[in-house]
Structure formats: structure tokens, C-alpha cells
Design an enzyme around this catalytic site. Structure first.
Site, short mmCIF file in Angstrom:
data_model
loop_
_atom_site.label_atom_id
_atom_site.label_comp_id
_atom_site.label_asym_id
_atom_site.label_seq_id
_atom_site.Cartn_x
_atom_site.Cartn_y
_atom_site.Cartn_z
CE LYS A 252 -3.86 1.56 3.01
NZ LYS A 252 -4.77 1.10 4.01
CB SER B 38 -7.99 -0.34 6.04
OG SER B 38 -8.79 0.83 5.98
CB SER C 283 -7.72 2.85 2.98
OG SER C 283 -7.23 2.35 4.05
#
Lengths: 90, 460
Positions: B77, B177, B153
């Protein structure tokens, strides 16, 4: 000495026709949305944040949700000696 | 698309069936061909990946014993520091930051174990997101239906693994997330105990709840990566000084002796038919008939919401003052609202958090594992603003995490296991007591071996 805070300038004036002699007039009540808007404007001023008018509706909506959820948490009775979760250890 | 698992790649590289360089080139080729559809990657570090792969191959050629993840391509990420790149954290603002001068601790640990970093992944701005949408980089797209959300996310992490671009990705999980993208994309995800894995050199969101962890297509790959990333790190003040507890050797021990229950009450309320179906399938295979109630779960979710709003706003206050127009408006407006939350309410939420933690820990005297849906529904359409929960229409974005937030609120370890429903998968949370990732992984492995949990292969 503690001064009493001045009345907010935004308080709506009572319409002239309701000011007749001796007649009790109901205090004007602001819609809740406006009250929260005042809070946001004051908070933004205190925090030095500039909020565009176009953002107000969304900010208000998010704050309403957060305050509603906060109220649910605050309604839960905890003892005075309840420790918050993060505790600093030296 | 290559569906080979990380552990299978490591085995093939170690015994010389495949070179690490060939594996890396194949991953780079897949990213090139599939990323335009999935929008999972925001950066590809091809030169670095080739150099690392060549080093692995050289070591093998010299007769050295290879590390357990030799040649495994992985991506992170884009809130993880990658040496030489600015750490975007899904934002426009951070693009002007200086490039990171070093890698995040977890990247360094995976590379020490032989894995090969191939790039950085799309995410919701500053991780304040459950959708996988991003106004600056575009939405990451669900490999099972490109019109649908990956979840956020860690949306790019979900899409990259479920789309077969890489077998392993790292994500962060503050309120769900890792578990939400695992659910929407149909893959396995591990959110370890709070403090277990170092968060050093990553961009934070909510210090009270931030966790990092792996996403993969098999439980074994989660365990492989998790074991490689454990260990104390003085650079993260929250990282626990505990001995490494390796999980891989005991992964196949099965569930005998484990006391398992399904979370009722709050975790049934609002669940879609798909979430209920998946829970029932898992419970049936595990022969679980017991149901328990996690006390005050709704209040816990509310407290997590309040603390998130306030801590997130605190983190970004200066940026809100100076560059408010450079935020994703949906994130900015939530952060501004968070800045207005009175401290008294935040403190009350932190007090409640301790009370709740004690009550939930008591449950683990009677059970070892609690099962609950990861999301109330399968992946919504990209751009969808509202959904119906328990007969009530509500805003989608803040409510996707209603089942994940009460768990990360007190840092419990969770493995999200995907149930391959048709047409879209959905995941179930395997929740264990603090520091018992081994137990959650064992249950996930048993479910995978029984065939009820698996990462479905998309047709891209």
C-alpha cells in the site's frame, strides 16, 4: 471576575408585530442546523481553519453523525476512576 | 494471470524449477497488462525488483541456502515508505514530499526473507476510506467485477492479490482496511494484534488503532509473510517487545480442542443474506452451534468512529489549514468535522475502550475463536453512495466497517477468510484472543482445507 459572554450577533430579532405591550413572546428558537453551524464557525475560528461555504453542508452532516455516536458512548455510565485506554508509561 | 501462491513460488525458486528473475519478469508483465483494468498499482519499481531477484538467483548459484520467501513478488500500500519514492498515502499533498530515505521496516523484513518488492499500491486518501476509491489516482477496481469497489482503504492491495498480479501484498488496517478489501475481493487477510508488527516508516492515520498486515490468496502465505515480519522494532513505540511466535509449523494442527462461537446480536443485525449465508457455511463446517454476544459492540463501533475522527483530524490539522483544497473533498470534510469533536467526548470514548476491552477479554476465558462477518454486504458498485442495512438506508462510506470496527478497536487479531459465493465473494472474520494469531490462522487453514474458504479466481 467572570464576564458573561455577549449575546451572539446572529440571534434573530423578535418581529416588531410580536412586541406588543405586556404580551409574552415565545423566545425565537433556531433550527438545530443553525446551532451546529455556529459551533462549526466558532470552532473553525478557534482552530484557524477556513471553511468554504460550499463545504458546510457536508461538514455539518459528518459532525452530526459523530456527535450522535459520541452521545451513545457518553450515555454509558463509567466510574470516576475509569482509566482511558492509552496510558503513558515512563 | 498467474495463480501460483507465494509459498509455491518460494519452493520452486529454492529448488531451481524457476529463477527469481523469471518470476519477477512474469509479475512485471502481468502488472503491465492487467493494471490498466484494475488500477491497483501507483508505482512499479522494476529495476529494484530485477536487482533483488538477480541477487536471489546469484545466492542460489553460489550454493547458499535460500530464505523462506526467496523470489516471491510482493507490493505494498502506498503509505509504506519505499526508498527513493515519496510516500503518497493516497494523497495529492504528499506528492510534493521528499522521497523516502529508507524502506518501511516490514518491507525490509520481507526482503531479508528473500521476497522481491515490485511496487506501491493504490489506496483511499490518507486511509480514511472503506471503498478503494481515490479522486487523485482513480478507483481501484474489483477483479471479480470491474464496476465494483475493491473495498478500502487497502484497495490496491486487494485488487493486486485477487487479480493475480502478485501473490502477496501488505496493507494497513485502522478500522477494517485489510479485512474489508479481503471481503470484497475474496482473498485472505491478516490483521495481527495491535503492537505485533512494526508500523515504523509508514504514514499513520489513527495511532490508537493503526495496524499493518498481509493479504494473500492462501492462509499459508499469510503465515509465511507474518512469520517473516515479526519482531520488536524500537522505531515503532507501540511495537511489543515479545518473542517471535512462528505460526507456520503448527498451521495444519486443525481445530481440535478449540472452542469456537459465532457472534450474535449486533453482528447479525444488518447483515445481508450473503453475509448470513457465508457465516452459516463456515459455522457448519466447523460444527459450531454456540452463539455469544460481544457486549456493547455497537457502542464500541461508535467509540472507534469518534476516536478516528478526532485523531485523524489532529494528524492533518496543519494540512487542513494550508492545503484544504488539495484533499479529496470527501476526506477533507470528514477531517474538518473531526477537528470539531470536543475533547471530553474523545476521552470518554477512550475510557469506554478500556472497559470494553476488559469485557471482551473475559469472553476469551470461555472461547478461543469468535466468528463474525467482515462486511455487511458484498462489493458495492463504484460510486455508490448509500446502502440498506437492516431495512434502513444509510451512507455507504462510513458504514462498511460496522463489523470490523468493534474488533480493531481493542486490537484483537483477525484472519479474514473469503467464502466464494456467486457472483461475488464475502469474508468472515476469525477473531482470536490477543497474541493468538496462531489460533486464527489454524482455523483459517482448516476452513481452506475443507474447501469452504478459498480465493476465487476472477475472469479478467
Amino acid at each position: 471576575m467572570t464576564r458573561r459572554p455577549r449575546k451572539a450577533k446572529t440571534v434573530r430579532k423578535v418581529p416588531r408585530k410580536n412586541r406588543s405591550k405586556g404580551r409574552k413572546v415565545a423566545k425565537p428558537t433556531k433550527p438545530k442546523r443553525e446551532a451546529l453551524d455556529d459551533f462549526i464557525v466558532a470552532g473553525a475560528r478557534a482552530l484557524d481553519l477556513k471553511i468554504d461555504e460550499a463545504w458546510m453542508s457536508a461538514v455539518r452532516g459528518h459532525l452530526q453523525v459523530t456527535l450522535r455516536l459520541s452521545a451513545l458512548v457518553a450515555a454509558f455510565a463509567l466510574p470516576d476512576d475509569a482509566e482511558p485506554a492509552p496510558v503513558f508509561k515512563a | 494471470m498467474d495463480w501460483t501462491s507465494a509459498s509455491e513460488i518460494a519452493r520452486a525458486v529454492a529448488n531451481g524449477e524457476r529463477s527469481a528473475l523469471a518470476v519477477t519478469e512474469a509479475a512485471l508483465e502481468r502488472i503491465k497488462s492487467l493494471n490498466p483494468k484494475l488500477n491497483a498499482f501507483t508505482d512499479v519499481v522494476a529495476s529494484r525488483a530485477r536487482a533483488k531477484a538477480q541477487a536471489v538467483d546469484r545466492a542460489r548459484g553460489q550454493g547458499q541456502r535460500l530464505e523462506p520467501m526467496a523470489g516471491v513478488p510482493f507490493a505494498v500500500k502506498n503509505l509504506f515508505d519505499i526508498n527513493g519514492l515519496p510516500t503518497l498515502a493516497g494523497s495529492k499533498i504528499n506528492r510534493s514530499h521528499a522521497p523516502a530515505a529508507r524502506d518501511a521496516t516490514l518491507i525490509a523484513r520481507l526482503e531479508t526473507a528473500g521476497a522481491v518488492l515490485v511496487g506501491a499500491l493504490n489506496m483511499g486518501e490518507y486511509a480514511y476510506d472503506f471503498t478503494g476509491e481515490n479522486v487523485h489516482d482513480g478507483a481501484s477496481r474489483n477483479p471479480h467485477d470491474l464496476s465494483r469497489m475493491t473495498g478500502g482503504s487497502s484497495g490496491g492491495s486487494g485488487g493486486a492479490v485477487a487479480g493475480g498480479l502478485v501473490p502477496l501484498a501488505l496493507g494497513s488496517d485502522t478500522n477494517g482496511s485489510i479485512r474489508v478489501p479481503s471481503s470484497f475481493c475474496g482473498i485472505f487477510g491478516l490483521k495481527p494484534t495491535y503492537g505485533r508488527l512494526s508500523r515504523a516508516h509508514t504514514f499513520p492515520f489513527v495511532a490508537s488503532f493503526d495496524h499493518l498486515g498481509p493479504l494473500a490468496r492462501t492462509t499459508k502465505d499469510l503465515a509465511l509473510a507474518y512469520d517473516a515480519m515479526q519482531g520488536y522494532d524500537a522505531d515503532d513505540p507501540v511495537c511489543a517487545d515479545r518473542p517471535t511466535e512462528i505460526t507456520l509449523p503448527a498451521l495444519d494442527r486443525g481445530i481440535e480442542g478449540l472452542r469456537i462461537a459465532v457472534a450474535g446480536g449486533y453482528f447479525r443485525k444488518g447483515a445481508s443474506p450473503e453475509a448470513r449465508e457465508a457465516t452459516e457455511r463456515i459455522a457448519k463446517v466447523l460444527d459450531v452451534k454456540r452463539e455469544i454476544e460481544i457486549p456493547e459492540a455497537e457502542r464500541a463501533r461508535s467509540a472507534a468512529y469518534v476516536i478516528t475522527a478526532a485523531e485523524g483530524a489532529t494528524l492533518h490539522l496543519d494540512r487542513l489549514r494550508s492545503r484544504a483544497r488539495d484533499f479529496d473533498p470527501a476526506v477533507r470534510d470528514r477531517l474538518i468535522a473531526g477537528a470539531m469533536v470536543p475533547a471530553t467526548l474523545v476521552n470518554q470514548a477512550q475510557k469506554f475502550r478500556r472497559w470494553y476491552r476488559e469485557r471482551v477479554f473475559e469472553l476469551f476465558k470461555d472461547v478461543d475463536v469468535i466468528l463474525a462477518p467482515a462486511t455487511p454486504c458484498t462489493a458495492p458498485r463504484i460510486g455508490q453512495q448509500a446502502f440498506v442495512l437492516d431495512g434502513v438506508e444509510m451512507a455507504l462510506r462510513p458504514n462498511i466497517g460496522i463489523y470490523t470496527q468493534p474488533i480493531s478497536f481493542i486490537g484483537l487479531p483477525v484472519v479474514a477468510v473469503p467464502v466464494p459465493l456467486t457472483p461475488l465473494p464475502i469474508a468472515i472474520q476469525i477473531i482470536a484472543a490477543p497474541w493468538r494469531e496462531d489460533v486464527a490462522l489454524r482455523v483459517a487453514q482448516a476452513l481452506e482445507q475443507a474447501g469452504v474458504a478459498s480465493a476465487p479466481r476472477p475472469n479478467i
